[in-house]
Design a protein around this motif. Structure first.
Motif, short mmCIF file in Angstrom:
data_model
loop_
_atom_site.label_atom_id
_atom_site.label_comp_id
_atom_site.label_asym_id
_atom_site.label_seq_id
_atom_site.Cartn_x
_atom_site.Cartn_y
_atom_site.Cartn_z
N HIS A 56 -7.01 -6.82 -37.61
CA HIS A 56 -7.79 -7.99 -37.60
C HIS A 56 -9.15 -8.01 -38.40
O HIS A 56 -9.44 -6.96 -38.43
CB HIS A 56 -8.12 -8.56 -36.12
CG HIS A 56 -7.17 -9.27 -35.41
ND1 HIS A 56 -5.67 -8.58 -35.42
CD2 HIS A 56 -6.77 -10.26 -34.75
CE1 HIS A 56 -4.76 -9.77 -34.46
NE2 HIS A 56 -5.50 -10.47 -34.34
N ASN B 84 -20.57 -17.40 -33.92
CA ASN B 84 -19.57 -16.90 -33.19
C ASN B 84 -18.67 -16.63 -33.86
O ASN B 84 -17.74 -16.74 -34.70
CB ASN B 84 -18.84 -18.16 -32.48
CG ASN B 84 -18.01 -18.12 -31.33
OD1 ASN B 84 -18.16 -16.79 -30.69
ND2 ASN B 84 -17.20 -19.08 -30.68
N LEU C 67 -15.52 -14.70 -34.90
CA LEU C 67 -14.03 -14.69 -34.50
C LEU C 67 -13.52 -13.23 -34.88
O LEU C 67 -14.04 -12.83 -35.91
CB LEU C 67 -13.20 -15.72 -34.89
CG LEU C 67 -13.97 -17.06 -34.21
CD1 LEU C 67 -13.11 -18.41 -34.80
CD2 LEU C 67 -14.00 -17.27 -32.90
N PHE C 68 -12.55 -12.75 -34.27
CA PHE C 68 -11.67 -11.66 -34.66
C PHE C 68 -10.08 -12.32 -35.17
O PHE C 68 -9.31 -12.28 -33.88
CB PHE C 68 -11.78 -10.60 -33.45
CG PHE C 68 -11.44 -9.14 -33.97
CD1 PHE C 68 -11.73 -8.58 -35.18
CD2 PHE C 68 -10.84 -8.34 -33.24
CE1 PHE C 68 -11.25 -7.49 -35.48
CE2 PHE C 68 -10.26 -7.01 -33.60
CZ PHE C 68 -10.58 -6.66 -34.71
N VAL C 69 -9.81 -12.54 -36.22
CA VAL C 69 -8.76 -13.23 -36.36
C VAL C 69 -7.71 -12.29 -37.31
O VAL C 69 -8.35 -11.54 -38.13
CB VAL C 69 -8.91 -14.54 -37.07
CG1 VAL C 69 -9.91 -15.25 -36.07
CG2 VAL C 69 -9.95 -14.33 -38.38
N ASP C 70 -6.64 -12.70 -37.55
CA ASP C 70 -5.83 -12.25 -38.60
C ASP C 70 -5.51 -13.17 -39.75
O ASP C 70 -4.65 -12.96 -40.67
CB ASP C 70 -4.33 -11.43 -37.89
CG ASP C 70 -3.60 -12.56 -37.15
OD1 ASP C 70 -3.27 -13.76 -37.83
OD2 ASP C 70 -3.20 -12.26 -35.96
N THR C 71 -5.65 -14.48 -39.44
CA THR C 71 -5.46 -15.79 -40.26
C THR C 71 -6.49 -16.70 -40.29
O THR C 71 -7.21 -16.94 -39.08
CB THR C 71 -4.10 -16.37 -39.90
OG1 THR C 71 -3.04 -15.17 -39.86
CG2 THR C 71 -3.57 -17.17 -41.10
N ARG D 189 -8.32 -16.69 -30.01
CA ARG D 189 -7.72 -16.93 -31.37
C ARG D 189 -7.03 -15.67 -31.87
O ARG D 189 -7.35 -14.42 -31.80
CB ARG D 189 -9.18 -17.12 -32.51
CG ARG D 189 -9.36 -18.54 -32.73
CD ARG D 189 -8.25 -19.45 -33.64
NE ARG D 189 -8.01 -18.76 -34.63
CZ ARG D 189 -8.43 -18.69 -35.97
NH1 ARG D 189 -9.62 -19.37 -36.10
NH2 ARG D 189 -7.87 -18.08 -36.80
N ASP D 190 -5.82 -16.28 -32.55
CA ASP D 190 -4.81 -14.92 -33.12
C ASP D 190 -4.77 -13.71 -32.15
O ASP D 190 -4.88 -12.62 -32.48
CB ASP D 190 -5.72 -14.36 -34.45
CG ASP D 190 -5.51 -15.55 -35.33
OD1 ASP D 190 -5.10 -16.78 -35.08
OD2 ASP D 190 -6.29 -15.55 -36.39
N GLY D 191 -4.58 -14.06 -30.90
CA GLY D 191 -4.11 -13.10 -30.01
C GLY D 191 -5.50 -12.14 -29.41
O GLY D 191 -5.29 -11.54 -28.78
N HIS D 192 -6.51 -12.71 -29.75
CA HIS D 192 -7.78 -11.94 -29.27
C HIS D 192 -8.65 -13.10 -28.46
O HIS D 192 -9.11 -14.05 -28.76
CB HIS D 192 -8.86 -11.43 -30.42
CG HIS D 192 -8.21 -10.14 -30.64
ND1 HIS D 192 -9.02 -8.77 -30.33
CD2 HIS D 192 -7.25 -9.51 -31.34
CE1 HIS D 192 -8.29 -7.85 -30.64
NE2 HIS D 192 -7.44 -8.34 -31.52
N LEU E 214 -11.78 -14.81 -26.64
CA LEU E 214 -13.21 -14.86 -27.18
C LEU E 214 -14.14 -14.30 -26.09
O LEU E 214 -14.07 -14.85 -25.01
CB LEU E 214 -13.44 -16.20 -27.66
CG LEU E 214 -12.48 -16.93 -28.50
CD1 LEU E 214 -12.90 -18.41 -28.66
CD2 LEU E 214 -12.23 -16.21 -29.81
#
Lengths: 407, 378
Positions: free
Chosen positions: A281, A299, A301-305, B306-309, B311
């Motif tokens: 991610h 904020n 965010l830790f995302v893959d998309t 978000r996306d499996g993580h 918050l």
């Protein structure tokens, strides 16, 4: 203050001569200036010109492009040359319009005339000074007849590094500051802190050849018509598509586990895509909001998309952690834990190092000329070794594993 | 002066294998590589042909997954049957390519490249392969075919992949079965809630927007793929020039497998949520479109992941925090993004949920899908 010619530290411009407008940040002079803390004076001389850009399928497409007038070969580049500066530097910018119609130049986020936008008649040259703004990612482009002139090729990246601190920003939010403080100092981020040279630019662009052909014929292009009728046929990252962008070492982040990279995404094209990264991610550090204002994120965010809006920018931190879903004892180095996989050579390509893709998930952006998957907006990153700095052993060219290969 | 050219960079011969593999991956199969003892086994076959029926009886050809271990009707569905594993599992996923070659990418789960299901970085499956990966992060993921992905994802080769957290030893867990939790709830989700960072939900809903360009559904498996020429993988002659896979014109809109034409503004019943006052509703959003979504709910809700993580949850998510949304406040989503949200309705009523679909270039609104949350008194 001392004057330096930007040729001394901008390697990106030299790459442009070979047609690969990808970028690597490596300039010694820039780091020296950061260490000494001196404000510098930088001179940048750009010209707007015509160019035929070769697409991934070898089709030649007419573009408007920038050239770096201090680049010895005077060749146009697509995207435009990288402008690199340190917050507070005095940048002397000369822009020449060598095209037959009026064109503009603007860097949103910069104070003064350059931030508002210049207009240049055919053959006109203007020289202005501006102060490099707060550390972050910027895009310069021709803002006239928006978004037509930007989309047809008149765009390029600008990176500004902060004068102090360990983040890419002059004014990091508390969350971004804490994240960078944790790199290399906490159990979940073993390894090294971020180093500014561990940076990549991914500048997205699109081509609808019908509008490029109109520009070549000298026809006026109506911005509303472009927005309503645009059908993107080619998709590029740093001016390259498909296998070219996926295997350009100036574009793909590469390192061992524990060597975090910052990726600066700029979308000069016409599409709102949904870039997706595999393997790790990413932390969403900064992005332009829907009004176009670039914000370091409060904020993180830790995302893959994450959506990349047309005309927008966003910065990712790719943490280079050990891919978290490789099963097994995490104290065993990967070179031992996945020894078989690393030894294999599949389709003539070794599975070492560990290579992962990044691609648009509005998957129509994976095409070129209407098909030819995946020759569009795709690149990637690779892990070359374990946390202890030992590289993975090279794959064995004779070790194919499993059943015989067929095509 | 002649117009100058910006040529492609020269590709030396030694790079030909990697340029060839980019478009023409090898095939491979067999048992797991570097195998460990699995704690969970799953299986999927592809691609299975299926028709998606509209209200007027029109049938749209789809390709879907099959769960060969399920002998009920639920073995073949669109979207694919949801996969559920438990946080910390070591998974062996047996995948059968019944027709042609395929892969499965476990989107958001991060194993080695040979288990990541992307042909150009590994291989495509001919016959069978056993993927091996851990599911170390509880959350919402998806799985989909990653071959000629523009087409195969559009054809319906995707499904939800949910990783459940382990059940805590607390009083409110008494009536919750052990994970994997039953579809629809009750269960536990990982979310900011110190010290355990688990939240019990009563009702679970999956809302999965998708869109269909029916022209694409008449194409073949390898439509508009370029030719393979290992001796000259960059040759102009390899490229097809007549494709439509860059030009997505959706004329059918889908919510969680229910499909309607652009002129059909009736409610989507399949995605509707039914709950009681005082219950906690978990909505898992999974975007499977090629457009841009703006989502609104007629109730306040909180984005918790978000996306499996999750918050706000240490260690990796301590740099973020949950976000509260007011009733009617929009959230934007694009393809493959996931969002988990919690709702706690305080009064009975029917509350709308709308999903606007916007074109990825023009930004024009293409459709509004309407469903609802029905809240009844306890």
């Amino acid at each position: 203050m001392r004057r330096v010619n930007r040729r001394e530290f901008v390697k990106y411009a030299m790459l442009g001569i070979a047609g690969a407008s990808a970028t690597a940040l490596a300039g010694q002079d820039l780091w020296q200036a950061l260490v000494t803390g001196r404000n510098r004076a930088i001179t940048i001389r750009l010209a707007m010109t015509e160019a035929l850009v070769e697409m991934v399928d070898h089709t030649m497409i007419y573009h408007w492009a920038f050239e770096d007038r201090d680049n010895p070969a005077h060749l146009p580049q697509f995207p435009g040359p990288l402008i690199e500066a340190i917050e507070g530097d005095t940048v002397e910018l000369a822009v020449t319009n060598n095209l037959p119609t009026v064109h503009g130049f603007r860097i949103p986020g910069v104070a003064g005339a350059v931030g508002v936008g210049l207009e240049l008649g055919p053959g006109e040259s203007r020289t202005l000074e501006f102060t490099a703004p707060a550390g972050g990612s910027y895009m310069y482009f021709d803002h006239l007849n928006a978004p037509v002139n930007r989309v047809l090729g008149l765009h390029g990246p600008m990176i500004v590094l902060p004068r102090t601190g360990n983040t890419p920003y002059s004014e990091p939010t508390p969350a971004v500051q804490q994240l960078f403080d944790h790199l290399g100092t906490t159990g979940h981020f073993p390894g090294e802190p971020w180093k500014p040279e561990r940076t990549r630019i991914w500048l997205f662009s699109t081509v609808d050849p019908r509008f490029n052909a109109m520009a070549q014929r000298g026809q006026q292009i109506d911005a509303t018509q472009l927005k309503e009728e645009y059908v993107a046929r080619y998709f590029a990252i740093n001016g390259e598509s498909g296998a070219f962008s996926a295997h350009n070492h100036h574009t793909i982040p590469s390192g061992t586990i524990g060597q975090p990279h910052v990726v600066r995404i700029m979308n000069a094209g016409m599409t709102s895509d949904s870039p997706h990264i595999h393997g790790n991610h990413v932390f969403l550090l900064a992005r332009t909001d829907l009004a176009g204002s670039y914000q370091v994120q409060e904020n993180v965010l830790f995302v893959d998309t994450q959506t990349s809006e047309s005309g927008g920018r966003m910065d990712w931190l790719l943490p280079f952690i050990r891919p978290p879903d490789i099963p097994g004892d995490h104290t065993i180095p990967l070179r031992r834990l996945i020894r078989t996989e690393l030894s294999l050579t599949l389709g003539g390509v070794g599975q070492s190092p560990l290579a992962y893709p990044m691609h648009g998930h509005n998957e129509q952006s994976q095409s070129a000329a209407g098909g030819n998957y995946p020759q569009g907006l795709v690149t990637g990153w690779q892990i070359t070794g374990d946390l202890d700095g030992v590289d993975f052993p090279p794959s064995n060219p004779e070790e194919k594993g499993g059943p015989p290969e067929t095509h | 002066m002649a117009i100058r050219t910006i040529p492609l960079r020269p590709v030396p011969r030694e790079e030909f294998p990697i340029f060839n593999k980019h478009v023409c991956p090898p095939t491979f199969g067999g048992d797991a590589i570097d195998p460990l003892r699995p704690t969970r086994r799953i299986a999927r076959n592809l691609d299975i042909k299926m028709d998606l029926e509209l209200r007027d009886g029109t049938k749209i050809p789809m390709w879907v997954f099959e769960d060969p271990d399920d002998d009920t009707e639920a073995r073949r569905t669109f979207p694919g049957k949801t996969i559920r594993t438990v946080e910390g599992d070591i998974v062996h996923a047996r995948v059968g390519a019944k027709f042609n070659t395929h892969t499965i990418h476990w989107h958001g789960i991060e194993p080695t490249p040979m288990n990541d299901g992307v042909g150009k970085h590994s291989f495509e499956i001919s016959g069978n392969f056993e993927y091996q990966f851990a599911t170390n992060q509880a959350g919402t993921f998806l799985y989909h075919c990653h071959k000629n992905t523009a087409l195969h994802f559009e054809m319906g080769l995707y499904g939800a992949f949910i990783v459940d957290p382990k059940k805590p030893d607390i009083p409110e867990a008494r009536d919750v079965p052990d994970p994997p939790y039953p579809p629809g709830g009750p269960g536990f989700v990982r979310a900011y809630n110190p010290p355990l960072h688990l939240v019990r939900y009563d009702v679970e809903a999956l809302i999965v927007p998708d869109d269909i360009d029916t022209r694409w559904h008449e194409l073949g498996h390898d439509a508009f793929m370029q030719k393979c020429d290992p001796d000259n993988p960059i040759a102009a002659g390899n490229f097809t020039q007549d494709g439509i896979l860059h030009d997505f014109r959706p004329d059918v809109f889908v919510l969680s497998g229910e499909a309607k034409r652009a002129d059909d503004d009736t409610l989507f019943e399949k995605a509707a949520i039914h709950a009681k006052v005082g219950q906690t509703i978990l909505i898992r959003w999974i975007d499977a479109t090629y457009t841009v979504q703006e989502v609104r709910a007629g109730l306040p809700w909180q984005l918790i992941a978000r996306d499996g993580h999750p918050l706000g949850v240490p260690p990796f998510d301590q740099y973020s925090h949950p976000v509260d949304f007011a009733a009617g406040q929009p959230v934007r989503l694009t393809s493959a993004m996931r969002g988990d949200s919690l709702m706690r309705p305080a009064q009975p009523g029917r509350f709308p949920i709308t999903i606007d679909y916007f074109h990825w270039i023009t930004g024009k609104k293409l459709y509004t899908a309407r469903t609802f949350v029905e809240v009844t008194a306890d």
